[in-house]
Structures are given as C-alpha cells and as structure tokens.
Design a protein around this motif. Structure first.
Motif, PDB file in Angstrom:
ATOM      1  N   SER A 140       0.825  -1.204   0.000  1.00 42.03           N
ATOM      2  CA  SER A 140       0.000   0.000   0.000  1.00 42.03           C
ATOM      3  C   SER A 140       0.863   1.261   0.000  1.00 42.03           C
ATOM      4  O   SER A 140       0.550   2.240  -0.694  1.00 42.03           O
ATOM      5  CB  SER A 140      -0.952  -0.002   1.203  1.00 42.03           C
TER       6      SER A 140
ATOM      7  N   ARG B 215       0.804   4.120  -2.878  1.00 42.30           N
ATOM      8  CA  ARG B 215       0.557   5.528  -2.560  1.00 42.30           C
ATOM      9  C   ARG B 215       1.685   6.411  -3.075  1.00 42.30           C
ATOM     10  O   ARG B 215       1.452   7.492  -3.618  1.00 42.30           O
ATOM     11  CB  ARG B 215       0.400   5.703  -1.044  1.00 42.30           C
TER      12      ARG B 215
ATOM     13  N   LEU C   9      -0.620   9.533  -4.146  1.00 44.92           N
ATOM     14  CA  LEU C   9      -1.901   9.646  -3.449  1.00 44.92           C
ATOM     15  C   LEU C   9      -1.674  10.413  -2.149  1.00 44.92           C
ATOM     16  O   LEU C   9      -1.482   9.842  -1.082  1.00 44.92           O
ATOM     17  CB  LEU C   9      -2.476   8.254  -3.186  1.00 44.92           C
TER      18      LEU C   9
ATOM     19  N   ASN D  11      -5.003  11.280   2.525  1.00 43.55           N
ATOM     20  CA  ASN D  11      -5.615  10.125   3.180  1.00 43.55           C
ATOM     21  C   ASN D  11      -6.785  10.647   4.016  1.00 43.55           C
ATOM     22  O   ASN D  11      -6.583  11.338   5.010  1.00 43.55           O
ATOM     23  CB  ASN D  11      -4.596   9.411   4.054  1.00 43.55           C
TER      24      ASN D  11
ATOM     25  N   ASN E 178      -0.130  12.574   3.203  1.00 41.53           N
ATOM     26  CA  ASN E 178       0.215  11.172   3.013  1.00 41.53           C
ATOM     27  C   ASN E 178       1.583  10.925   2.388  1.00 41.53           C
ATOM     28  O   ASN E 178       1.904   9.781   2.088  1.00 41.53           O
ATOM     29  CB  ASN E 178      -0.867  10.551   2.109  1.00 41.53           C
TER      30      ASN E 178
ATOM     31  N   ASN F  63      -7.395   6.953  -0.179  1.00 41.12           N
ATOM     32  CA  ASN F  63      -6.138   7.632  -0.489  1.00 41.12           C
ATOM     33  C   ASN F  63      -6.301   8.198  -1.894  1.00 41.12           C
ATOM     34  O   ASN F  63      -6.619   7.454  -2.819  1.00 41.12           O
ATOM     35  CB  ASN F  63      -4.964   6.652  -0.464  1.00 41.12           C
TER      36      ASN F  63
END
Length: 356
Positions: free
Chosen positions: A93, A97, A102, A105, A130, A265
């Motif tokens: 993950s 991200r 991304l 969050n 994030n 995200n």
C-alpha cells in the motif's frame, strides 16, 4: 447519464479475501439500485499470493494495470508475515501511494447507532497528509529515509514542504465546506517550530481563501485529550502523516471500532479505497471479520468518483451504501468486534438487502 465503472480489486492478505469480496457485492447492489450498468471489476494480484505466483507482493504487472485505472479497492496486507527480502521493503500500500502520488488520506470516524461508540454523536474526518512528515520511507526519492551513522545512533528525516501542506489544506477546507464548516489544524509547532510551524503557518494562509469555514488549531498531545472528552465537537482535522495515522486509530475506537473505520487515499486524478485496519491474520478464514470499514471505504470511493465526474447516480449509490451499513447496525446485526454474532458473509448479506 449512466456510465460503466471499471475498478481494480486487490484482495490482499489475512481477512482481505473475505472483506473485499463482501464490499464488492455491496457495491454491485448499490450501483444496480442507482440504475447504473454493472461494474467491470479488474482483479489484480497483491500480497502473499502475489509473492507465490509472481515473486513480489506488488508485481510490475499489477502496477502497470493500475496505471490504466482511475480507481481501485485495496485489501489489507500482512507484510510482517512476508519472507525476506519483501518483509523489510516498503509495503504494497505504501508503494502504491508513493508511486501514484496519493497525497490525501481521508479517514472519517462516525458513531453509528448499535456500534458501541465510546462517545455517541462523534462524526469527524481526519485529513492526513500522506507523502512526507515523519514517515521516512515516503520522504525521499530513493532510499528509506533512515540511516545509522553508528551502531548506536538512528536518524530519520522529517520533511514538511509548502506545496504538500497547501494541497492537503485545500482538501480539508473543501471537505469542511460540505460538512459543518470547521477545520482544526493539529500540529506541534510549539516544539517543532520549523517543520510543524511551517505546517501550521501554511494551513492558516490557505484558510484565508475559505472565509466561510471556521479554523482553529491544537497541539497533537492536547488533541488526544480533547478527542477523548469531546470528540463530537470536532468536524475536520488536518495534520501531517504520522500524527494523522495515530489520531485516526484513536478516533476510530472512539466511534466504536477499527472495523467501521474507512478511508480513501487520493490524488487529483486517482483514488484507492482502503480500510484503516490491518489484515488480522489471527482471524483470517474464520468468517468473523467486520467488512463494514471496507464497505464504507468503497462508498467513499464512489463518492470521490461522483464528485470528480459530477455524477449524481454515483452519489446516490454511495449514499445507499452508507445508509445500508447504518440501518444494518441500527437493527442489531453486527460482527463480534461490535458485540454482535453475525459473521462476515451474514453481515454483508444484511447490508446488500438493506441497499435494496
């Protein structure tokens, strides 16, 4: 105008192969009830099964496929249980991200009737930056962001940049405009005067562009106390990476359980639904996991798509999913973490029925 959705689905580890299919069933029911064509689901390997089939928890083919998608659903991962060298690397993950930028969050904490909230009436959102902050593996272009100059000294970078704070602050203030119109900036500027100080300063500057939104700020340590005593008074909290990670676990438990804590995200053009909780390998395969957080995360994903494409049918589908979870809990159907007796499949069945 009806549109056909094409969404990636990555089940992950532990309870992932139970809760992700449960959430997919609810999405399918909500999309159908909203009068839309069926979702085209794109299954992609990730996690322990991907190590066994492709030699990596996040195969290059999966990343390439995600590049062709606007949104996807990611189940939890259990990188602590991966064999080396995968265990010591950035988890799937985190890699996703970082690769897709991304940066936002979004983690709501809402107390549902029947969910045993510590503070009923809690309805807030943690907006977490994030990409930087104190999490070293997201702070550098290459490398882990941590190093040891001697065997007895370990150092990690904590990075705050104006550009990253500006974009997360705008996310928080736009979100607050559609809620109760209040943003609380959470920081530690009294001690970390340059880094956390910059975060607070830039958030205050962005606040001037939203005169209709009230803004205040709290130190991170004081914020934990305020939440425990009066969480229902807060609306949107915006903070850096590690503070947001910690606060969102706290707010989830205040609202009832990590099992009902969703998140997305997102960047400007991509989004990933991902429940806040972990893979819970100790209960995997037992049909006892709570799929509510994953279901609500998928509702958030549909909502993000609805906003991006100004699509009222997607908005309607997201609202149906949220209402169905609330109705299911209110009428006494709950999993063990919330004091109930329903299994994963039975809870999902009840939510699907409520969607209709």
């Amino acid at each position: 105008m009806s549109v056909s959705l094409r969404l990636g689905v990555l089940e992950g580890d532990g309870i992932g192969p139970e809760i992700v299919p449960a959430a997919v069933r609810v999405v399918d029911a909500a999309v159908a009830a909203a009068g839309m064509p069926p979702v085209e689901w794109v299954p992609l390997p990730v996690g322990r099964s991907a190590i066994e089939s492709a030699g990596s928890p996040l195969p290059d083919a999966t990343v390439k496929a995600l590049s062709g998608l606007e949104a996807w659903v990611l189940g939890p991962h259990d990188n602590a249980g991966y064999p080396e060298p995968h265990r010591s690397r950035l988890n799937p993950s985190g890699t996703i991200r970082k690769h897709f930028g991304l940066f936002a969050n979004i983690r709501p904490a809402k107390a549902f009737d029947g969910a045993r909230a510590l503070l009923p009436g809690t309805d807030l959102v943690v907006v977490r930056e994030n990409t930087e902050g104190f999490y070293a593996d997201r702070n550098t272009f290459a490398g882990a962001g941590e190093f040891m100059p001697t065997p007895d000294v370990a150092i990690a970078h904590g990075i705050i940049t104006r550009a990253a704070v500006e974009r997360i602050a705008h996310e928080a203030f736009r979100l607050a405009r559609g809620r109760r119109g209040r943003v609380t900036v959470v920081h530690k500027a009294n001690v970390l005067r340059l880094t956390s100080g910059l975060f607070l300063q830039v958030c205050r500057e962005v606040a001037r562009e939203y005169p209709d939104v009230a803004v205040d700020d709290e130190h991170i340590d004081a914020m934990t106390v305020h939440l425990l005593r009066r969480a229902p008074e807060f609306d949107v909290l915006v903070t850096e990476n590690m503070f947001g990670d910690i606060l969102s676990d706290l707010t989830a438990e205040i609202a009832g359980s990590l099992g009902i804590a969703p998140s997305v995200n997102a960047s400007a053009d991509r989004a990933m639904a991902q429940a806040t909780h972990g893979s819970a390998p100790d209960i995997a395969g037992q049909d006892t996991a709570n799929p509510a957080a994953m279901i609500l995360s998928c509702a958030m994903l549909l909502d993000w798509l609805a906003t991006r494409h100004s699509n009222p049918q997607l908005t309607a589908a997201a609202r149906r999913m949220e209402a169905a979870v609330a109705d299911t809990l209110r009428t006494g159907t709950a999993t063990a973490d919330l004091g109930g007796t329903a299994g994963t499949r039975a809870f999902a069945d009840a939510v699907v029925d409520a969607v209709g």
